[in-house]
Design a protein around this motif. Sequence first.
Motif, PDB file in Angstrom:
ATOM      1  N   TYR A  15      39.263  48.763  43.773  1.00  0.00           N
ATOM      2  CA  TYR A  15      40.573  49.165  43.168  1.00  0.00           C
ATOM      3  C   TYR A  15      40.306  48.506  41.569  1.00  0.00           C
ATOM      4  O   TYR A  15      40.059  47.436  41.277  1.00  0.00           O
ATOM      5  CB  TYR A  15      41.863  48.500  43.278  1.00  0.00           C
ATOM      6  N   VAL A  20      37.194  45.641  47.231  1.00  0.00           N
ATOM      7  CA  VAL A  20      37.960  45.356  48.496  1.00  0.00           C
ATOM      8  C   VAL A  20      37.205  45.489  49.777  1.00  0.00           C
ATOM      9  O   VAL A  20      37.316  44.638  50.669  1.00  0.00           O
ATOM     10  CB  VAL A  20      39.149  46.085  48.370  1.00  0.00           C
ATOM     11  N   SER A  39      43.819  39.063  57.370  1.00  0.00           N
ATOM     12  CA  SER A  39      44.966  38.477  56.849  1.00  0.00           C
ATOM     13  C   SER A  39      45.445  39.121  55.579  1.00  0.00           C
ATOM     14  O   SER A  39      44.850  40.252  55.388  1.00  0.00           O
ATOM     15  CB  SER A  39      44.348  37.058  56.148  1.00  0.00           C
ATOM     16  N   ASN A  40      46.683  38.928  55.153  1.00  0.00           N
ATOM     17  CA  ASN A  40      47.292  39.598  54.148  1.00  0.00           C
ATOM     18  C   ASN A  40      46.300  40.045  52.928  1.00  0.00           C
ATOM     19  O   ASN A  40      45.604  38.951  52.520  1.00  0.00           O
ATOM     20  CB  ASN A  40      48.552  39.006  53.236  1.00  0.00           C
ATOM     21  N   GLY A  41      46.151  41.208  52.708  1.00  0.00           N
ATOM     22  CA  GLY A  41      45.545  41.511  51.591  1.00  0.00           C
ATOM     23  C   GLY A  41      43.924  41.739  51.919  1.00  0.00           C
ATOM     24  O   GLY A  41      43.032  42.011  50.796  1.00  0.00           O
ATOM     25  N   ALA A  42      43.598  41.835  53.107  1.00  0.00           N
ATOM     26  CA  ALA A  42      41.961  41.717  53.427  1.00  0.00           C
ATOM     27  C   ALA A  42      41.754  43.106  53.243  1.00  0.00           C
ATOM     28  O   ALA A  42      40.257  43.250  53.049  1.00  0.00           O
ATOM     29  CB  ALA A  42      41.983  41.345  55.116  1.00  0.00           C
ATOM     30  N   GLY A  43      42.551  44.126  53.359  1.00  0.00           N
ATOM     31  CA  GLY A  43      42.032  45.464  53.164  1.00  0.00           C
ATOM     32  C   GLY A  43      42.169  46.505  54.228  1.00  0.00           C
ATOM     33  O   GLY A  43      41.510  47.524  54.221  1.00  0.00           O
ATOM     34  N   LYS A  44      43.098  46.013  54.964  1.00  0.00           N
ATOM     35  CA  LYS A  44      43.190  46.960  56.294  1.00  0.00           C
ATOM     36  C   LYS A  44      43.923  48.376  56.201  1.00  0.00           C
ATOM     37  O   LYS A  44      43.409  49.384  56.529  1.00  0.00           O
ATOM     38  CB  LYS A  44      44.202  46.324  57.343  1.00  0.00           C
ATOM     39  N   THR A  46      43.893  49.633  53.220  1.00  0.00           N
ATOM     40  CA  THR A  46      42.983  50.496  52.316  1.00  0.00           C
ATOM     41  C   THR A  46      42.022  51.336  53.112  1.00  0.00           C
ATOM     42  O   THR A  46      41.812  52.401  52.737  1.00  0.00           O
ATOM     43  CB  THR A  46      42.156  49.552  51.193  1.00  0.00           C
ATOM     44  N   GLN A  78      53.948  52.218  58.124  1.00  0.00           N
ATOM     45  CA  GLN A  78      54.896  51.071  58.507  1.00  0.00           C
ATOM     46  C   GLN A  78      56.380  51.420  58.615  1.00  0.00           C
ATOM     47  O   GLN A  78      56.724  52.268  57.860  1.00  0.00           O
ATOM     48  CB  GLN A  78      54.617  50.095  57.241  1.00  0.00           C
ATOM     49  N   GLU A 162      50.889  48.651  61.409  1.00  0.00           N
ATOM     50  CA  GLU A 162      51.703  47.861  61.889  1.00  0.00           C
ATOM     51  C   GLU A 162      52.966  48.113  62.491  1.00  0.00           C
ATOM     52  O   GLU A 162      54.103  48.028  62.019  1.00  0.00           O
ATOM     53  CB  GLU A 162      52.175  46.658  60.802  1.00  0.00           C
ATOM     54  N   HIS A 195      49.138  42.474  63.025  1.00  0.00           N
ATOM     55  CA  HIS A 195      48.994  40.694  62.820  1.00  0.00           C
ATOM     56  C   HIS A 195      49.218  39.945  63.846  1.00  0.00           C
ATOM     57  O   HIS A 195      48.939  38.654  63.812  1.00  0.00           O
ATOM     58  CB  HIS A 195      50.185  40.376  61.453  1.00  0.00           C
TER      59      HIS A 195
END
Length: 219
Positions: A15, A20, A39-44, A46, A78, A162, A195
């Motif tokens: 980005y 990422v 974890s949060n922001g890992a790139g899943k 994306t 989501q 999720e 998660h």
Amino acid sequence: MKEKLLEIKNLKFKYNDDLVLDDINFDVYRGDYIALIGSNGAGKSTLVKLILNQLKPLEGTVSFYTENGIENIGYVPQLSVPSSLEFPITVSELLSLALYPKNKGFRKLKSYHKEKITNALNLVGMNQYRDRLYTELSGGQRQRILIAKTLVATPEFLILDEPMTGVDKESKEALFHLLSHINKQHNITILMITHNLEEIENNVNKVYEIKDKKIREVK
Ligand SMILES: Nc1ncnc2c1ncn2[C@@H]1O[C@H](COP(=O)(O)OP(=O)(O)OP(=O)(O)O)[C@@H](O)[C@H]1O
């Protein structure tokens, strides 16, 4: 021989200037039930957007071997995302929306399509709610309807972001049971961002983790 449905090769994504995902290699085979963790922001998300062709890779390729390419992929976003659904629409009207692209415009639904809607609602155990307003359903019930909406289009491969967010323990168990059933009895391949690995570890056959921009198989 296992049949490959999706192949991701040397995928790299940025980005702006933020790298990422770096050199992601990852295959999905028919019948797989995969959990994608990180974890949060890992790139899943994306990675899912790259799979769905909503983002373009900086380098590398995403190749489908499904019957009609990306068309045979069903995506369940989501639960918090579809604010566009906050208008009064019944469950069966919502499901019929999934049929319009194939049905070419807002024509009267054919009995064949009505049957598809009934089958999908039966599969998620929600046919008795078909005339209820979607906005009047609980989180778990809405999630089941969103899965049914995707199933109406008969996907070979289901991607869920999720799906258990905001869903109570009992409904979660019903949803896990439903996804396992779809996977095993209907041979629909599933990739699910989650998660809570401990909750689904026994259902899935593979677990991939995104960490430090890379992906690795952890189960
Ligand atoms: N549109 C965007 N523009 C710029 N950066 C973005 C954009 N979307 C996501 N990012 C950044 O890219 C990284 C990966 O985000 P992504 O949403 O893929 O993570 P995730 O693993 O799905 O996180 P979560 O578990 O919190 O949903 C994060 O650092 C995020 O801030």
